[in-house]
Design an enzyme around this catalytic site. Structure first.
Site, PDB file in Angstrom:
ATOM      1  N   GLU A   1       0.815  -1.200   0.000  1.00 54.14           N
ATOM      2  CA  GLU A   1       0.000   0.000   0.000  1.00 54.14           C
ATOM      3  C   GLU A   1       0.858   1.263   0.000  1.00 54.14           C
ATOM      4  O   GLU A   1       1.912   1.321   0.630  1.00 54.14           O
ATOM      5  CB  GLU A   1      -0.953  -0.029   1.201  1.00 54.14           C
ATOM      6  CG  GLU A   1      -1.973  -1.152   1.053  1.00 54.14           C
ATOM      7  CD  GLU A   1      -2.939  -1.283   2.221  1.00 54.14           C
ATOM      8  OE1 GLU A   1      -4.026  -1.853   1.996  1.00 54.14           O
ATOM      9  OE2 GLU A   1      -2.615  -0.836   3.337  1.00 54.14           O
TER      10      GLU A   1
ATOM     11  N   CYS B   1       3.530   8.394   1.157  1.00 57.22           N
ATOM     12  CA  CYS B   1       4.079   7.375   2.057  1.00 57.22           C
ATOM     13  C   CYS B   1       4.275   6.089   1.263  1.00 57.22           C
ATOM     14  O   CYS B   1       3.317   5.515   0.743  1.00 57.22           O
ATOM     15  CB  CYS B   1       3.136   7.152   3.229  1.00 57.22           C
ATOM     16  SG  CYS B   1       3.719   5.940   4.440  1.00 57.22           S
TER      17      CYS B   1
ATOM     18  N   CYS C   1       6.512  -7.339   6.671  1.00 62.31           N
ATOM     19  CA  CYS C   1       7.639  -6.898   7.492  1.00 62.31           C
ATOM     20  C   CYS C   1       7.979  -8.001   8.475  1.00 62.31           C
ATOM     21  O   CYS C   1       7.091  -8.626   9.057  1.00 62.31           O
ATOM     22  CB  CYS C   1       7.293  -5.613   8.242  1.00 62.31           C
ATOM     23  SG  CYS C   1       8.679  -4.926   9.183  1.00 62.31           S
TER      24      CYS C   1
ATOM     25  N   CYS D   1       6.693  -5.611  15.056  1.00 63.32           N
ATOM     26  CA  CYS D   1       6.367  -4.650  16.109  1.00 63.32           C
ATOM     27  C   CYS D   1       4.941  -4.911  16.587  1.00 63.32           C
ATOM     28  O   CYS D   1       4.032  -5.148  15.791  1.00 63.32           O
ATOM     29  CB  CYS D   1       6.521  -3.226  15.600  1.00 63.32           C
ATOM     30  SG  CYS D   1       8.241  -2.788  15.215  1.00 63.32           S
TER      31      CYS D   1
ATOM     32  N   CYS E   1       1.690  -2.883  15.153  1.00 58.60           N
ATOM     33  CA  CYS E   1       1.636  -2.558  13.725  1.00 58.60           C
ATOM     34  C   CYS E   1       0.957  -3.674  12.940  1.00 58.60           C
ATOM     35  O   CYS E   1       1.346  -4.844  13.027  1.00 58.60           O
ATOM     36  CB  CYS E   1       3.054  -2.328  13.193  1.00 58.60           C
ATOM     37  SG  CYS E   1       3.091  -1.899  11.444  1.00 58.60           S
TER      38      CYS E   1
ATOM     39  N   GLY F   1       6.932  -2.351   5.724  1.00 52.71           N
ATOM     40  CA  GLY F   1       8.302  -2.838   5.713  1.00 52.71           C
ATOM     41  C   GLY F   1       9.280  -1.921   6.436  1.00 52.71           C
ATOM     42  O   GLY F   1       8.979  -0.783   6.775  1.00 52.71           O
ATOM     43  N   GLU F   2      10.473  -2.456   6.665  1.00 46.78           N
ATOM     44  CA  GLU F   2      11.600  -1.729   7.260  1.00 46.78           C
ATOM     45  C   GLU F   2      12.555  -1.346   6.134  1.00 46.78           C
ATOM     46  O   GLU F   2      13.232  -2.203   5.563  1.00 46.78           O
ATOM     47  CB  GLU F   2      12.300  -2.614   8.299  1.00 46.78           C
ATOM     48  CG  GLU F   2      13.684  -2.182   8.712  1.00 46.78           C
ATOM     49  CD  GLU F   2      13.761  -0.800   9.330  1.00 46.78           C
ATOM     50  OE1 GLU F   2      14.512   0.037   8.773  1.00 46.78           O
ATOM     51  OE2 GLU F   2      13.088  -0.561  10.352  1.00 46.78           O
TER      52      GLU F   2
ATOM     53  N   SER G   1      11.448   4.967  14.818  1.00 40.39           N
ATOM     54  CA  SER G   1      10.262   4.460  15.513  1.00 40.39           C
ATOM     55  C   SER G   1      10.675   4.048  16.919  1.00 40.39           C
ATOM     56  O   SER G   1      11.188   2.954  17.123  1.00 40.39           O
ATOM     57  CB  SER G   1       9.677   3.267  14.746  1.00 40.39           C
ATOM     58  OG  SER G   1       9.262   3.665  13.461  1.00 40.39           O
ATOM     59  N   LEU G   2      10.441   4.923  17.879  1.00 43.50           N
ATOM     60  CA  LEU G   2      10.956   4.724  19.237  1.00 43.50           C
ATOM     61  C   LEU G   2       9.953   3.967  20.119  1.00 43.50           C
ATOM     62  O   LEU G   2      10.224   2.860  20.570  1.00 43.50           O
ATOM     63  CB  LEU G   2      11.310   6.079  19.841  1.00 43.50           C
ATOM     64  CG  LEU G   2      12.162   6.074  21.100  1.00 43.50           C
ATOM     65  CD1 LEU G   2      13.491   5.367  20.871  1.00 43.50           C
ATOM     66  CD2 LEU G   2      12.397   7.500  21.588  1.00 43.50           C
ATOM     67  N   HIS G   3       8.839   4.599  20.448  1.00 48.30           N
ATOM     68  CA  HIS G   3       7.664   3.972  21.061  1.00 48.30           C
ATOM     69  C   HIS G   3       7.830   3.516  22.513  1.00 48.30           C
ATOM     70  O   HIS G   3       6.865   3.005  23.097  1.00 48.30           O
ATOM     71  CB  HIS G   3       7.167   2.785  20.223  1.00 48.30           C
ATOM     72  CG  HIS G   3       7.020   3.094  18.780  1.00 48.30           C
ATOM     73  ND1 HIS G   3       6.231   4.133  18.299  1.00 48.30           N
ATOM     74  CD2 HIS G   3       7.594   2.530  17.682  1.00 48.30           C
ATOM     75  CE1 HIS G   3       6.311   4.176  16.985  1.00 48.30           C
ATOM     76  NE2 HIS G   3       7.132   3.233  16.582  1.00 48.30           N
TER      77      HIS G   3
ATOM     78  N   ASN H   1      -3.704   3.651  15.980  1.00 51.90           N
ATOM     79  CA  ASN H   1      -4.798   3.354  15.058  1.00 51.90           C
ATOM     80  C   ASN H   1      -5.137   1.873  15.141  1.00 51.90           C
ATOM     81  O   ASN H   1      -4.326   1.029  14.752  1.00 51.90           O
ATOM     82  CB  ASN H   1      -4.403   3.737  13.634  1.00 51.90           C
ATOM     83  CG  ASN H   1      -4.208   5.231  13.490  1.00 51.90           C
ATOM     84  OD1 ASN H   1      -5.104   6.003  13.776  1.00 51.90           O
ATOM     85  ND2 ASN H   1      -3.018   5.642  13.071  1.00 51.90           N
TER      86      ASN H   1
ATOM     87  N   CYS I   1      -1.522   5.641  10.050  1.00 47.49           N
ATOM     88  CA  CYS I   1      -0.247   5.067  10.490  1.00 47.49           C
ATOM     89  C   CYS I   1      -0.475   3.766  11.257  1.00 47.49           C
ATOM     90  O   CYS I   1      -1.293   3.710  12.179  1.00 47.49           O
ATOM     91  CB  CYS I   1       0.483   6.080  11.370  1.00 47.49           C
ATOM     92  SG  CYS I   1       2.085   5.520  11.927  1.00 47.49           S
TER      93      CYS I   1
END
Length: 364
Positions: free
Chosen positions: A91, A104, A111, A115, A118, A164-165, A218-220, A295, A338
């Site tokens: 996408e 984006c 991936c 995570c 996600c 993906g990364e 991407s810390l989180h 989300n 996201c």
């Protein structure tokens, strides 16, 4: 075997033309036709000799991936489902704003980093996208949005934050970046192209040396114990090493800060104490924070932090001297927000045992 010329940046295309006994300037001509004008038909490349056009038709093609679906959100966000073969689709999302248009882009079918919050990570991983499949998303979006060479740019910013990364598909990602930055292709500023990573420390260092664009991490989580659960790659590259890589990256970065992405998960990572812990973590890294309301997606164990909790969390960071913004949710009515990108992937990964994340009410 037909060569897809979308797989080449300027250096690669110049080398390919040399192999065919052609002059180097032919690469510049074809790059401009393909990327600046969106032309896929060699016969339409009118400043090429007919003999060269015939030669190109025999040896090569301009083959972007196909668009499976094109959905428009009520807020103007547009999501393209892109066919990448073997029952896989990725996408791509265009987000229009008053002063810019952001695309984006995805870099992998699925991936492997898994995570916890996600949707992409939950579906597993099939393969890396080719250069043509990565840059083809920009090529297709330009066509769909009516971008014509000479008109005002519709897509002003590109973020590699889709499926993906990006740094796990390093060579193809960097070649696509070269095309985005090339004045004979898309001519984007390094400041307007952002690569997002979950924290592949050695590859962050490679990107700094090879093609430094804006960097988002991407810390989180504010500590290793929680980040090990939310972002499993942290078990290999813990926060101390990640912060070091961010400091090194800034020596060549086009911007003088790192953007830290932080998904707000109710009762998990959104307390006042965790905000103060973040301030201590990043004290030596010039940065800004982008707080992302979670989300939801099917079967997720997480909840979105309440708006007041997000506001208070951001206020603590701001009071600590960190520029902090809260990302406005866009495209959630078409699952384009996201963390929601899922595409369609034939999962070829060995699935990990699901980790249980404790969902605790905030005591802040």
């Amino acid at each position: 075997m037909t060569v897809n010329l979308l797989d080449y940046d300027a250096a690669g295309l110049t080398a390919w033309f040399a192999e065919q006994g052609e002059k180097p300037f032919r690469a510049k001509q074809v790059l401009r036709w393909m990327h600046r004008s969106g032309v896929a038909d060699f016969d339409a490349m009118t400043d090429l000799a007919k003999s060269l056009r015939d030669k190109l038709k025999a040896l090569a093609a301009v083959l972007p991936p196909a668009v499976v679906s094109d959905r428009l959100s009520d807020d103007g966000t547009r999501k393209f489902l892109i066919d990448v073969g073997n029952a896989n689709a990725v996408e791509t999302v265009f987000i229009p704003e008053d002063e810019r248009g952001t695309l984006c882009i995805s870099t992998q079918a699925g991936c492997a980093l898994d995570c916890a919050f996600c949707s992409t990570g939950k579906q597993g991983f099939n393969r890396n996208l080719t250069v043509a499949e990565i840059i083809g998303q920009l090529w297709l979006a330009n066509k769909a949005l009516g971008a014509v060479h000479g008109d005002e740019r519709v897509i002003s910013n590109v973020v590699l934050m889709g499926m993906g990364e990006p740094l796990a598909n390093y060579d193809n990602t960097v070649t696509a970046l070269h095309l985005m930055l090339d004045d004979n292709a898309y001519g984007l500023s390094r400041r307007r192209v952002t690569v997002s990573t979950s924290g592949l420390v050695p590859v962050i260092d490679r990107l700094r040396d090879d093609c430094p664009v804006a960097l988002a991490v991407s810390l989180h989580a504010p500590n290793d114990a929680l980040r090990d659960q939310l972002v499993p790659i942290n078990q290999k590259y813990p926060l101390a090493s990640l912060m070091g890589a961010c400091q090194r990256y800034l020596t060549k970065a086009p911007r003088d800060f790192i953007t830290f992405e932080y998904t707000m998960l109710a009762g998990v990572n959104d307390s006042d104490a965790q905000a103060r812990e973040l301030l201590a973590l990043v004290r030596d890294v010039p940065c800004k924070f982008n707080l992302i309301p979670f989300n939801p997606f099917p079967d997720s164990p997480f909840r979105r932090s309440p708006a007041e909790r997000v506001r208070r969390f951001g206020e603590i960071l701001l009071q600590g001297g960190i520029v902090t913004t809260t990302r406005k949710t866009r495209g959630d009515d078409i699952d384009a927000a996201c963390g929601q990108l899922a595409g369609q992937v034939q999962d070829k990964t060995r699935r990990r045992v699901e980790k249980t994340i404790p969902i605790m009410e905030s005591r802040a």
